[in-house]
Design an enzyme around this catalytic site. Structure first.
Site, short mmCIF file in Angstrom:
data_model
loop_
_atom_site.label_atom_id
_atom_site.label_comp_id
_atom_site.label_asym_id
_atom_site.label_seq_id
_atom_site.Cartn_x
_atom_site.Cartn_y
_atom_site.Cartn_z
N ALA A 1 53.91 14.70 40.23
CA ALA A 1 53.67 15.59 39.09
C ALA A 1 52.88 16.83 39.49
O ALA A 1 53.30 17.96 39.23
CB ALA A 1 52.96 14.84 37.97
N ASP A 2 51.73 16.66 40.12
CA ASP A 2 50.89 17.81 40.47
C ASP A 2 51.61 18.79 41.39
O ASP A 2 51.61 20.00 41.15
CB ASP A 2 49.60 17.34 41.16
CG ASP A 2 48.54 16.92 40.17
OD1 ASP A 2 48.75 17.09 38.96
OD2 ASP A 2 47.49 16.41 40.61
N PHE A 3 52.19 18.28 42.44
CA PHE A 3 52.72 19.17 43.47
C PHE A 3 54.21 19.45 43.35
O PHE A 3 54.63 20.61 43.32
CB PHE A 3 52.37 18.62 44.85
CG PHE A 3 50.90 18.57 45.10
CD1 PHE A 3 50.17 19.73 45.26
CD2 PHE A 3 50.21 17.37 45.11
CE1 PHE A 3 48.80 19.71 45.45
CE2 PHE A 3 48.84 17.32 45.30
CZ PHE A 3 48.13 18.50 45.47
#
Length: 383
Positions: free
Chosen positions: A158-160
């Site tokens: 999700a973040d990256f």
């Protein structure tokens, strides 16, 4: 002779945030952009916790101080991309509404707004982290072992992947559009939609036999014995196996020293899920008879799709160099300047040079640095 990186000359203001925003900025910096990170002032500046700062500089700006905010607004007039990592409404409360303020000051500006949840969704005003965005996307439900809680792969997806990388893609699309329209725009990105889109193919497979069972019982999620990881004789060391196709499966059995009949019980086909528990046990026991190094020697150079699971330290020790995302023959990325390491910045580090290069300002004449560390615009005498 190779040309400059393709984003050379691009100027990016990165409002300091957590992982996804800085990752978007890092990708832009790797490909030549001049990225200026906007940090909170600190009277005794110490390096930030952000390690995604290669090829970046920092300026310390107090967004609630009008004199300090004036510097940001002056920079906006010379900026190509502004990265907004805040929750919905934060920029507006600061008097930095993208449409009515920022794009008015610079019609060519691209404002990429990156949130965790959808701006118009159920969780829009709530805090969250990678695991929550992954959960809301539907992808987390597909990850992990059978009869165990879903297992997130750290904060990679999700973040990256669904966050910073998707935002980077949005910036590139907006830059292409600007070449013909001459105008900037607002790029809306959120990690739920980003990671959900990344999960398009496995989600489609859930309508097919390949992935229509419970988590951990399907071909590609650890159910199939010929697609998974096995511990070797040396505890904690593993081999990965991905022998999906018949010809690759035959090579796997050859390396393991099996005939097909020894592996698949009762005349069943290897793709029959009824055979999988027995096959798992057979493979598990055989891989434990040799060390990972021994298995590596057996499978190297074959098409068995069997490769050692390298840990970070092992990968580095083996000489895997730290490369940019992709290789371009005519306009390569900047060289990685801190291989396999982070490069934390102190708030304000490199800010003076950036102000000089971007807008021709010099300390003492156009701005000062306050006692609390904030860069503030110098008030001109009215006399």
């Amino acid at each position: 002779m190779a040309a400059n990186p393709p984003l050379s000359g691009l100027r990016v203001l990165e409002l300091a945030g957590l992982a996804p925003g800085p990752f978007c900025g890092l990708l832009l910096a790797d490909w030549g952009a001049s990225v200026l990170r906007v940090d909170r002032p600190d009277p005794n500046p110490t390096p930030t916790n952000d390690l995604l700062t290669s090829h970046k500089a920092s300026i310390a700006i107090d967004l609630k101080n009008p004199q300090s905010l004036d510097i940001l607004l002056a920079l906006v007039t010379k900026t190509d991309v502004l990265i907004d990592p805040f929750r919905p409404g934060v920029l507006e409360k600061l008097g930095l509404d993208p449409t009515t303020i920022l794009l008015k000051k610079n019609p060519r500006l691209i404002v990429v707004r990156l949130t965790g949840f959808r701006r118009d969704g159920k969780y829009s005003s709530m805090a969250g982290h990678d695991i929550n965005y992954l959960a809301a996307s539907g992808v987390l439900s597909m990850l992990g072992a059978r009869n165990s809680p879903p297992l997130p792969p750290a904060n990679i997806l999700a973040d990256f992947a669904g966050g910073g990388h998707v935002a980077f893609t949005g910036v590139l699309l907006a830059l292409i559009q600007r070449q013909t329209s001459g105008k900037g725009q607002v790029v809306e990105a959120n990690m739920v939609d980003g990671v959900s889109y990344l999960g398009t193919f496995p989600r489609l497979l859930t309508k097919e036999p390949t992935w229509n069972g419970a988590r951990g019982t399907n071909t590609l999620d650890g159910g199939a014995p010929y697609y998974g990881c096995y511990e070797c004789k040396d505890s904690g060391k593993y081999m990965s196996v991905g022998a999906l196709e018949p010809q690759f499966y035959a090579q796997l059995l050859k390396g393991l020293g099996f005939t097909p009949a020894e592996v698949v019980p009762g005349g069943l086909d290897r793709q029959d899920k009824r055979a999988w528990p027995y096959m798992h046990e057979v493979f598990t026991q055989r891989f434990k008879t040799k060390t990972r190094e021994e298995w590596e020697a057996i499978f190297d150079g074959t098409d068995a799709c069997a490769v050692p699971v390298l840990e970070h330290g092992e990968m580095e020790a083996a000489g895997y160099d730290h490369r940019p995302l992709v290789g371009l023959s005519e306009s390569p990325a900047r060289p990685v300047n801190t291989p396999w390491q982070g490069k934390p910045l102190r708030p304000g580090e490199g800010g003076e040079a950036a102000l000089r290069e971007w807008i021709g300002w010099s300390k003492g004449r156009d701005y000062e640095i306050a006692a609390k560390g904030a860069f503030i615009k110098k008030q001109k005498s009215r006399l």
